[in-house]
Design an enzyme around this catalytic site. Structure first.
Site, short mmCIF file in Angstrom:
data_model
loop_
_atom_site.label_atom_id
_atom_site.label_comp_id
_atom_site.label_asym_id
_atom_site.label_seq_id
_atom_site.Cartn_x
_atom_site.Cartn_y
_atom_site.Cartn_z
N SER A 71 0.84 -1.21 0.00
CA SER A 71 0.00 0.00 0.00
C SER A 71 0.86 1.26 0.00
O SER A 71 0.63 2.18 -0.79
CB SER A 71 -0.92 0.02 1.22
OG SER A 71 -1.79 -1.09 1.20
N ASN A 151 -5.77 -8.98 -7.86
CA ASN A 151 -5.84 -9.73 -6.61
C ASN A 151 -7.14 -10.49 -6.41
O ASN A 151 -7.21 -11.40 -5.61
CB ASN A 151 -5.60 -8.78 -5.42
CG ASN A 151 -6.42 -7.52 -5.51
OD1 ASN A 151 -6.30 -6.76 -6.46
ND2 ASN A 151 -7.26 -7.30 -4.53
N CYS A 324 -10.45 -6.39 1.71
CA CYS A 324 -10.78 -5.00 2.04
C CYS A 324 -12.27 -4.75 1.86
O CYS A 324 -12.85 -3.91 2.53
CB CYS A 324 -10.01 -4.04 1.17
SG CYS A 324 -8.33 -4.56 0.88
#
Ligand SMILES: *Cc1c(COP(=O)(O)O)cnc(C)c1O
Length: 395
Positions: A71, A151, A324
């Site tokens: 990130s 992902n 997330c």
């Protein structure tokens, strides 16, 4: 039985990485910035790790910046290129609709600061077209950011073609390679990128450490100000044990890549074939151009979160959308981008296999998943409506 099939979320630390972590924490406790012997011994480990990671990526060690993970590396690459572009009056940022939130949310922040953000579509197969990138680039473009491997659905993006286009047009190019590094060959020279992000915990390293590759001469702004670590571009005493462990994990993953990816492809094929037999199901993303361990499916009339909970009861760790997004009711932006409608996108399941998974694991998944899908469907009002013809099946 217990099957961990969520390697895209994170991986278990490899024994060699844990060993390097312990060894470094114990025997190289000095601060690499200290001038005394203990400091210089630590500095040697730091630079050795940097060199090893650079060698794997075919980069120069001076192009490797240690960060707190993927990130941070994504943030630094994008912000650096955007602010450097703005100084020259270039305020257009080009990316795709399927990027990780580390990229998308950084772009959103820049959009609020007045940058123009263009998110290119990816089509049903989940792959952006290099031609679309070429067409979107104009004289105001500061950056192109396209991930190497997605992902959620594992699709591989044509980064080498995009890198070539960006070089021709003189536009900076960043690639989020977090899902790719340690799993498939990644070479910064053949990609021709200016920036690349990777994260240790996605390939058997520890959490909280990663790398930003920034090509020599590429603009780099400072996100964390302080000491002069990382050539003055990222302050803070280095997490040396984690960095040494990351280098060990990367070397081991790359050394085993040939064998493990052949095995993963075999398991992936079997899993895709087996799950395709579940009625009203569909594989997400291109069948061939995907990471070897990724199997992402949608099951119509089957709530994804419920699916995960019942699978967990059977000892199966899987995911629905990305880690997330789980916990929120919005369906995955990636599944919407490949054209899944909301209802269908809600019934998603992501299985990501790793080198320790076996054929027996896949057999167990193929025994349990169809049962659990049937169970979740049995109390779904959407499934009832579909069965009674009050709604049309899409899959
Ligand atoms: C996991 C992941 C990240 C974030 O990396 P962290 O090290 O967890 O911050 C970024 N991009 C992709 C594609 C990822 O899979």
């Amino acid at each position: 039985m217990f099957v961990y099939a969520d390697h895209a979320a994170t991986t278990k630390i490899l024994p060699c990485a844990l060993e390097a972590y312990n060894q470094t924490a114990w025997a190289f406790y000095g601060n690499p910035s200290s001038l005394h012997t203990e400091g210089q011994r630590a500095k040697e480990v730091l630079e050795k790790s940097r060199g090893e990671i650079a060698a794997v990526l075919n980069a120069d060690p001076r192009e490797i910046y240690f960060t707190s993970g993927g990130s941070e590396a994504d943030n630094q690459a994008i912000l650096s290129a955007a602010y450097a572009g703005a100084k020259k009056g270039k305020r257009k940022l080009i990316s795709t609709a399927i990027e990780h939130h580390a990229v998308l949310h950084t772009l959103e922040k820049l959009q609020k600061e007045g940058f123009e953000v263009v998110l290119l579509p990816v089509g049903h197969e989940g792959i952006v077209k290099a031609e679309d990138v070429r067409d979107a680039i104009d004289e105001n473009t500061a950056l192109v950011s396209v991930m190497l491997a997605n992902n959620e659905i594992g699709t591989l993006q044509p980064v080498e073609e995009i890198g070539k286009i960006c070089r021709e047009k003189g536009v900076l190019f960043h690639t989020d390679a977090v899902q790719a590094v340690g799993h498939i060959p990644v070479d910064v020279q053949s990609i021709g990128c200016d920036y690349l992000a990777l994260s240790a915990h996605k390939f058997g390293g520890p959490k909280g450490v990663g790398v930003l590759y920034a090509k020599r001469g590429a603009p780099l702004s400072v996100l964390i100000a302080g000491g002069a670590q990382e050539r003055g571009k990222r302050a803070g005493t280095e997490d040396l044990p984690a960095i040494a462990a990351m280098a060990a994990a990367l070397k081991a993953s790359v050394a085993d890549m040939g064998t493990s990816s052949a095995l993963l492809k075999k398991l992936q094929t079997k899993l895709i074939f087996g799950l395709s037999r579940i009625p009203h199901s569909s594989l997400n993303g291109d069948r061939e151009r995907r990471l070897p361990g990724n199997v992402s499916f949608c099951f119509e009339g089957c709530e994804g979160e419920a699916l995960l909970l019942y699978l967990d009861d059977e000892g199966i760790c899987a995911s629905s959308g990305s880690a997330c997004t789980s916990g929120s009711l919005d369906p995955s932006h990636v599944l919407l981008a490949i054209g899944r409608v909301h209802d269908v996108a809600h019934g998603s399941l992501r299985l990501t296999l790793g080198p320790e998974n076996t054929e027996a694991d896949v057999d167990y998944l193929l025994e349990k998943i169809p049962e659990v899908v049937e169970k979740v469907r049995s109390f779904s009002p959407v499934w009832r409506d579909l069965r009674e013809g009050k709604r049309q099946f899409i899959l």
